[in-house]
Design an enzyme around this catalytic site. Structure first.
Site, PDB file in Angstrom:
ATOM      1  N   LEU A 102       0.845  -1.201   0.000  1.00 20.72           N
ATOM      2  CA  LEU A 102       0.000   0.000   0.000  1.00 20.72           C
ATOM      3  C   LEU A 102       0.877   1.247   0.000  1.00 20.72           C
ATOM      4  O   LEU A 102       1.045   1.919   1.014  1.00 20.72           O
ATOM      5  CB  LEU A 102      -0.942  -0.010   1.206  1.00 20.72           C
ATOM      6  CG  LEU A 102      -2.093  -0.984   1.113  1.00 20.72           C
ATOM      7  CD1 LEU A 102      -2.954  -0.922   2.372  1.00 20.72           C
ATOM      8  CD2 LEU A 102      -2.944  -0.710  -0.116  1.00 20.72           C
ATOM      9  N   HIS A 103       1.454   1.519  -1.152  1.00 20.78           N
ATOM     10  CA  HIS A 103       2.286   2.694  -1.350  1.00 20.78           C
ATOM     11  C   HIS A 103       1.733   3.480  -2.529  1.00 20.78           C
ATOM     12  O   HIS A 103       1.205   2.915  -3.475  1.00 20.78           O
ATOM     13  CB  HIS A 103       3.737   2.286  -1.624  1.00 20.78           C
ATOM     14  CG  HIS A 103       4.320   1.481  -0.504  1.00 20.78           C
ATOM     15  ND1 HIS A 103       4.780   2.047   0.651  1.00 20.78           N
ATOM     16  CD2 HIS A 103       4.481   0.148  -0.353  1.00 20.78           C
ATOM     17  CE1 HIS A 103       5.220   1.104   1.462  1.00 20.78           C
ATOM     18  NE2 HIS A 103       5.040  -0.068   0.879  1.00 20.78           N
ATOM     19  N   ALA A 104       1.863   4.781  -2.492  1.00 22.32           N
ATOM     20  CA  ALA A 104       1.487   5.708  -3.563  1.00 22.32           C
ATOM     21  C   ALA A 104       0.149   5.381  -4.221  1.00 22.32           C
ATOM     22  O   ALA A 104      -0.894   5.599  -3.627  1.00 22.32           O
ATOM     23  CB  ALA A 104       2.603   5.815  -4.583  1.00 22.32           C
TER      24      ALA A 104
END
Length: 89
Positions: free
Chosen positions: A14-16
């Protein structure tokens, strides 16, 4: 309070982009939604900064919870979203 624990399918966690898509969906759910990482840290699922602070990687398990009318549907929708590789959408 309905909740569901799911594994994050996005290849970078769960990045960017995946966090943005998830937080937007949570904000549109119409009920308060939280997401909790394996370490027990809970944040508002509609907050992209909160989600990024969890440090969730590919394959990590998170728990999504919501309360209020429509909470079951919101949790189901958000769990399905995390079950897909959002990096490729």
């Amino acid at each position: 309070m309905p909740q569901r624990t799911v594994s994050v399918a996005s290849s970078i966690g769960l990045h960017a982009r995946p966090a943005a898509l998830f937080s937007q969906a949570a904000a549109q759910a119409g009920v308060p939604v939280t997401i909790t990482n394996a370490a027990g840290k809970t944040v508002n699922a509609a907050s992209i900064l909160g989600i990024l602070s969890l440090g969730v990687d590919h394959g990590d398990q998170v728990t999504i919870a919501a309360e209020g009318e429509g909470a079951d549907a919101a949790v189901d929708l958000l769990a399905q979203l995390l079950g897909r590789d959002l990096d490729k959408e």
